[in-house]
Design a protein around this motif. Structure first.
Motif, short mmCIF file in Angstrom:
data_model
loop_
_atom_site.label_atom_id
_atom_site.label_comp_id
_atom_site.label_asym_id
_atom_site.label_seq_id
_atom_site.Cartn_x
_atom_site.Cartn_y
_atom_site.Cartn_z
N LEU A 3 86.38 9.01 40.36
CA LEU A 3 87.13 7.79 40.61
C LEU A 3 87.73 7.86 42.01
O LEU A 3 88.14 8.93 42.46
CB LEU A 3 88.25 7.60 39.59
CG LEU A 3 87.82 7.34 38.16
CD1 LEU A 3 89.04 7.24 37.26
CD2 LEU A 3 87.00 6.06 38.05
N ALA A 4 87.78 6.73 42.68
CA ALA A 4 88.38 6.67 44.01
C ALA A 4 89.86 6.34 43.87
O ALA A 4 90.26 5.55 43.02
CB ALA A 4 87.68 5.60 44.84
N GLN A 5 90.67 6.95 44.71
CA GLN A 5 92.09 6.64 44.71
C GLN A 5 92.62 6.72 46.13
O GLN A 5 92.05 7.38 46.98
CB GLN A 5 92.87 7.56 43.79
CG GLN A 5 92.91 9.01 44.23
CD GLN A 5 93.72 9.86 43.27
OE1 GLN A 5 93.93 9.48 42.15
NE2 GLN A 5 94.16 10.99 43.74
N LEU A 6 93.71 6.03 46.39
CA LEU A 6 94.34 6.02 47.70
C LEU A 6 95.41 7.10 47.72
O LEU A 6 96.36 7.06 46.95
CB LEU A 6 94.95 4.63 47.93
CG LEU A 6 95.31 4.22 49.34
CD1 LEU A 6 94.10 4.25 50.24
CD2 LEU A 6 95.92 2.83 49.33
N LYS A 7 95.24 8.09 48.62
CA LYS A 7 96.18 9.21 48.69
C LYS A 7 97.15 9.08 49.86
O LYS A 7 98.22 9.66 49.82
CB LYS A 7 95.42 10.54 48.85
CG LYS A 7 94.48 10.84 47.70
CD LYS A 7 95.22 11.14 46.45
CE LYS A 7 95.62 12.58 46.42
NZ LYS A 7 96.31 12.98 45.22
N ARG A 19 100.92 4.59 42.39
CA ARG A 19 100.26 3.38 42.89
C ARG A 19 101.32 2.35 43.32
O ARG A 19 101.47 1.30 42.70
CB ARG A 19 99.36 2.81 41.80
CG ARG A 19 98.40 1.77 42.29
CD ARG A 19 97.41 1.41 41.20
NE ARG A 19 96.72 0.20 41.55
CZ ARG A 19 95.44 -0.02 41.34
NH1 ARG A 19 94.71 0.91 40.77
NH2 ARG A 19 94.88 -1.15 41.69
N TYR A 34 94.09 -1.65 46.77
CA TYR A 34 93.90 -1.33 45.36
C TYR A 34 92.86 -2.24 44.72
O TYR A 34 92.10 -1.81 43.85
CB TYR A 34 95.21 -1.41 44.59
CG TYR A 34 96.21 -0.35 44.98
CD1 TYR A 34 95.84 0.99 45.06
CD2 TYR A 34 97.52 -0.67 45.27
CE1 TYR A 34 96.75 1.97 45.42
CE2 TYR A 34 98.44 0.30 45.62
CZ TYR A 34 98.05 1.61 45.69
OH TYR A 34 98.96 2.58 46.04
N LEU A 37 89.61 -0.80 45.56
CA LEU A 37 89.43 0.43 44.79
C LEU A 37 89.06 0.13 43.35
O LEU A 37 88.19 0.80 42.77
CB LEU A 37 90.71 1.27 44.81
CG LEU A 37 91.02 1.98 46.11
CD1 LEU A 37 92.37 2.67 46.01
CD2 LEU A 37 89.95 2.97 46.45
N ASP A 38 89.72 -0.85 42.76
CA ASP A 38 89.42 -1.21 41.38
C ASP A 38 87.96 -1.67 41.24
O ASP A 38 87.27 -1.30 40.28
CB ASP A 38 90.36 -2.31 40.89
CG ASP A 38 91.79 -1.83 40.71
OD1 ASP A 38 92.02 -0.60 40.67
OD2 ASP A 38 92.69 -2.69 40.62
N ASN A 41 85.81 1.43 41.52
CA ASN A 41 85.91 2.25 40.31
C ASN A 41 85.17 1.62 39.14
O ASN A 41 84.57 2.33 38.33
CB ASN A 41 87.36 2.54 39.97
CG ASN A 41 87.94 3.62 40.86
OD1 ASN A 41 87.24 4.52 41.30
ND2 ASN A 41 89.23 3.52 41.13
N LEU A 76 90.51 7.47 51.32
CA LEU A 76 90.23 7.59 49.89
C LEU A 76 89.99 9.04 49.53
O LEU A 76 89.50 9.82 50.32
CB LEU A 76 88.98 6.81 49.51
CG LEU A 76 89.09 5.32 49.51
CD1 LEU A 76 87.76 4.74 49.06
CD2 LEU A 76 90.18 4.86 48.60
N SER A 77 90.31 9.35 48.32
CA SER A 77 89.92 10.62 47.74
C SER A 77 89.15 10.30 46.47
O SER A 77 89.48 9.36 45.76
CB SER A 77 91.14 11.46 47.36
OG SER A 77 91.82 11.87 48.50
#
Length: 86
Positions: A3-7, A19, A34, A37-38, A41, A76-77
């Protein structure tokens, strides 16, 4: 599954925890990031599900869709989410 997330904040590079709607460091609105990202994902999850069903062409399409979105969002991570074994 990945899954991608904002770090980090894409503007000030401040670390993000959870978040937040706005960056605690600079106040930039994070909702548009976001939303992307959603979408990425959802495509990653659909690619994973399609692959487990043996629908490899659909899995490739969804994986390509996610790969096209992810570079649009800086910092992104990808995190690995393990599926429980049964």
């Amino acid at each position: 599954m990945l899954l991608a997330q904002l770090k980090e904040c894409p503007v000030c590079r401040g670390e993000l925890s959870g978040r937040p709607e706005k960056c605690p460091g600079c106040g930039v609105e994070l909702t548009p990031y976001y939303e992307q990202l959603d979408e990425a994902n959802k495509a990653l999850a659909e690619a994973f599900n399609a692959a487990t069903r043996g629908e490899f062409e659909h899995a490739r399409e969804m994986g390509s869709k996610a790969q096209a979105i992810i570079p649009l969002v800086e910092d992104l991570s990808l995190i690995h989410i393990s599926e429980p074994t049964r």
